[in-house]
Scaffold this motif. Structure first.
Motif, PDB file in Angstrom:
ATOM      1  N   LEU A  34      -0.459   3.264  -2.361  1.00  0.00           N
ATOM      2  CA  LEU A  34      -0.526   4.319  -3.375  1.00  0.00           C
ATOM      3  C   LEU A  34      -1.753   5.197  -3.147  1.00  0.00           C
ATOM      4  CD1 LEU A  34       0.582   5.514  -6.046  1.00  0.00           C
ATOM      5  CD2 LEU A  34      -0.867   3.886  -7.260  1.00  0.00           C
ATOM      6  N   LEU A  35      -2.858   4.549  -2.797  1.00  0.00           N
ATOM      7  CA  LEU A  35      -4.111   5.276  -2.587  1.00  0.00           C
ATOM      8  C   LEU A  35      -3.962   6.325  -1.496  1.00  0.00           C
ATOM      9  CD1 LEU A  35      -7.087   5.528  -3.367  1.00  0.00           C
ATOM     10  CD2 LEU A  35      -7.618   3.842  -1.611  1.00  0.00           C
ATOM     11  N   LYS A  36      -3.352   5.912  -0.400  1.00  0.00           N
ATOM     12  CA  LYS A  36      -3.146   6.853   0.719  1.00  0.00           C
ATOM     13  C   LYS A  36      -2.334   8.059   0.259  1.00  0.00           C
ATOM     14  CE  LYS A  36      -4.102   4.123   4.665  1.00  0.00           C
ATOM     15  NZ  LYS A  36      -3.900   2.698   4.278  1.00  0.00           N
ATOM     16  N   THR A  37      -1.347   7.780  -0.604  1.00  0.00           N
ATOM     17  CA  THR A  37      -0.479   8.871  -1.064  1.00  0.00           C
ATOM     18  C   THR A  37      -1.221   9.815  -1.994  1.00  0.00           C
ATOM     19  OG1 THR A  37       1.245   7.198  -1.052  1.00  0.00           O
ATOM     20  CG2 THR A  37       1.817   9.320  -1.965  1.00  0.00           C
ATOM     21  N   ILE A  38      -1.994   9.261  -2.920  1.00  0.00           N
ATOM     22  CA  ILE A  38      -2.638  10.194  -3.871  1.00  0.00           C
ATOM     23  C   ILE A  38      -3.905  10.822  -3.294  1.00  0.00           C
ATOM     24  CG2 ILE A  38      -1.642   9.142  -5.952  1.00  0.00           C
ATOM     25  CD1 ILE A  38      -4.288   7.844  -6.555  1.00  0.00           C
ATOM     26  N   GLU A  39      -4.381  10.293  -2.155  1.00  0.00           N
ATOM     27  CA  GLU A  39      -5.511  10.961  -1.496  1.00  0.00           C
ATOM     28  C   GLU A  39      -5.111  12.340  -0.995  1.00  0.00           C
ATOM     29  OE1 GLU A  39      -6.746   8.032   1.326  1.00  0.00           O
ATOM     30  OE2 GLU A  39      -8.616   7.625   0.250  1.00  0.00           O
ATOM     31  N   GLU A  40      -3.912  12.416  -0.427  1.00  0.00           N
ATOM     32  CA  GLU A  40      -3.416  13.718   0.036  1.00  0.00           C
ATOM     33  C   GLU A  40      -2.011  13.932  -0.493  1.00  0.00           C
ATOM     34  OE1 GLU A  40      -3.868  14.190   4.322  1.00  0.00           O
ATOM     35  OE2 GLU A  40      -5.464  12.697   4.179  1.00  0.00           O
ATOM     36  N   PRO A  41      -1.907  14.226  -1.782  1.00  0.00           N
ATOM     37  CA  PRO A  41      -0.562  14.332  -2.363  1.00  0.00           C
ATOM     38  C   PRO A  41       0.141  15.604  -1.896  1.00  0.00           C
ATOM     39  CG  PRO A  41      -2.241  14.917  -3.987  1.00  0.00           C
ATOM     40  CD  PRO A  41      -2.968  14.572  -2.727  1.00  0.00           C
TER      41      PRO A  41
END
Ligand SMILES: [Zn+2]
Length: 563
Positions: free
Chosen positions: A138-145
């Motif tokens: 999830l973190l990877k996704t919301i880092e560069e949404p």
């Protein structure tokens, strides 16, 4: 088909949301000014509208704002987002299976453009339940949404969400809804549904549900199905396994009169009949606070009121509510709490523990058959002269009475033990001892050692080492009393836990002082050295148990095998 009230009256628009005024206003402004963030965290107690508001937000950010409305409910996007199967609004329940599969799927599809809306919205409920792997994904996704996606995370336990996630989200705290706001909403729903119910009952529903809108509507649902005629307070209490007004009042009366036996019987009856002890304790807190207000402000006094006792009970219940909720045996916890207050404060209460240390004085002026007085009561404090005379003449001298010199020695030993605990204190030792505390409750009602168990359970474990522990008590009188008994307390403690420690006692207040001192000393590099304990001389044999097997067996009876 019957639809539960909670679903039927779930807010569909910002204006319908109950409470959370600041959150609603901020979100509305963000949409109005086109300053929408890509990730949000909504956190707060259950039933306060986090998921509801997430769903409203999901539709509002996609709305084309016909007629200048934030959520018009009529534009092409609103018509799509209204459908239950709208593929661009994705709800994930992290509580169901730690969310690994869902987050993996989310990752693989997050870059695809929405199928019919402008934004793809991911609502992740109970986000704190995600596994570490899912959090990382999830973190990877919301880092560069992707520009077209918005994440709304909801949780009741923000502490369990990694800081790395929180720092990338705009956070919103949801407050418990005020009782007045809940009552207003319940009134609105009741009127529309033709539910015959007074505001008094609605207020009680709001109180019991502790600021949760969903629970309140659930309770309203339950009572409305139960009865079509007017729903009374008694109906409500009965349906929710709570105590009726009279039962609460009787409980307070027994408490004020120090009717230990009756109180224990009552608590057991509540428990055995399936009532929820935590809810009952809650009910009691509210009733006590009403009594206190009535007493001081409205001058309403029942003749059995002991306002000092009532205040202490209200305070203690308030403070211990969290522990009571966590307790595995709330009924026992509740019983001990009640007994402890009475033992400390009520002269009317017969104390099974101190029977050998008390004198019974007939007092014809009192409404009670007999009055029990602790032998330590200072004569100067007694106002009734006859009473004092009788007390003096009947004074029973305890064979084990400890003289001042011995008491001083006990305090000296205690000081050394405190020092020694600090000298070798460790977090591991503390945790090991803490984990043993639940064992004591099994012995609470043992006729031989029950009173010692109560004394141990009444204390707070403050520090521990391999050889020593420190227990603290709220009152100095408890420290003094238990210090005289320290040898017995220690034996029971070690037998039940399997440790072999010496116990030091302290008041809560002094603990705070020496703890600060310890921290300060530690910073300044001052080291606590282990010291030998002063030994009790021959004079004090009476005080200290000689530890021979016979007396130990006598003490523990058949509860513990003595080897
Ligand atoms: Zn619209």
């Amino acid at each position: 088909m019957y639809q539960v009230l909670y679903r039927k009256y779930r807010p569909k628009n910002f204006d319908d949301v109950v409470g959370q005024k600041i959150v609603v206003k901020t979100l509305e402004n963000a949409i109005r000014n086109n300053k929408i963030s890509h990730s949000y965290i909504f956190y707060g107690p259950r039933g306060t509208g986090k998921t509801t508001l997430a769903k409203i937000m999901a539709r509002a950010v996609n709305c084309k704002h016909q007629d200048g409305k934030l959520l018009c409910d009529s534009c092409k996007n609103c018509i799509v987002s209204k459908e239950n199967e709208c593929v661009d609004i994705i709800e994930i329940d992290a509580a169901s299976n730690n969310g690994v599969d869902e987050i993996r799927e989310l990752k693989s599809k997050v870059n695809l453009v929405p199928s019919s809306l402008d934004y793809k919205i991911y609502i992740i409920d109970e986000v704190h339940m995600l596994s570490m792997g899912a959090f990382n994904a999830l973190l990877k996704t919301i880092e560069e949404p992707p520009a077209h996606s918005i994440f709304i995370l909801a949780t009741t336990e923000i502490d369990k969400v990694p800081e790395t996630i929180i720092s990338r989200c705009q956070t919103f705290s949801f407050e418990r809804v005020s009782n007045n706001d809940i009552v207003k909403r319940l009134r609105y729903v009741s009127d529309l549904e033709n539910i015959n119910i007074s505001d008094e009952v609605l207020y009680e529903i709001a109180r019991v549900s502790e600021g949760g809108m969903r629970d309140s509507l659930g309770m309203l649902d339950k009572v409305s199905i139960y009865k079509t005629a007017e729903i009374t307070l008694e109906d409500f209490y009965k349906l929710n396994s709570l105590l009726a007004e009279k039962e609460i009042k009787d409980f307070i009366k027994d408490f004020c009169l120090g009717n230990n036996k009756e109180l224990i019987k009552k608590i057991n009856d509540y428990f055995n009949s399936g009532k929820n002890i935590v809810q009952i304790a809650n009910q009691l807190v509210y009733k006590l606070s009403d009594v206190i207000v009535d007493y001081y402000i409205n001058n309403v006094k029942e003749d059995f009121f002991d306002i000092k006792l009532i205040e202490v009970l209200a305070n203690t219940l308030n403070e211990k509510m969290f522990d009571l909720k966590k307790s595995e045996h709330p009924n026992i916890y509740f019983e001990i709490m009640i007994l402890n207050i009475l033992r400390k404060l009520s002269p009317k209460s017969i104390d099974y523990e101190d029977k050998k240390n008390i004198v019974i004085v007939e007092n014809k002026n009192s409404g009670f058959d007999s009055k029990i007085v602790e032998k330590e009561i200072d004569d100067n404090n007694a106002e009734d002269e006859n009473f004092v005379e009788k007390k003096k003449s009947n004074r029973v001298v305890n064979k084990e009475e400890i003289n001042e010199e011995n008491l001083k020695l006990l305090y000296d030993i205690n000081d050394v033990r405190i020092n020694n605990t600090f000298a070798e204190a460790s977090k591991d030792a503390l945790n090991n001892h803490k984990s043993m505390f639940s064992k004591f409750s099994d012995f609470t009602f043992d006729t031989k050692i029950g009173y010692l168990i109560c004394d141990i359970m009444d204390a707070t474990l403050r520090a521990a080492s391999e050889r020593n522990i420190i227990l603290s008590y709220e009152y100095d009188s408890s420290v003094k009393k238990n210090l005289k008994n320290i040898d017995k307390i220690q034996k029971v403690y070690n037998q039940i836990t399997g440790f072999n420690v010496s116990i030091a006692l302290i008041t809560d207040e002094n603990w705070e002082k020496i703890k600060e001192e310890y921290i300060k000393n530690k910073k300044n590099g001052i080291i606590y050295e282990y010291k030998e304990e002063p030994s009790l001389d021959d004079n004090s044999e009476k005080v200290v148990d000689d530890g021979n097997s016979e007396s130990v067996i006598e003490m523990f009876g058949d509860v513990i095998e003595y080897e």
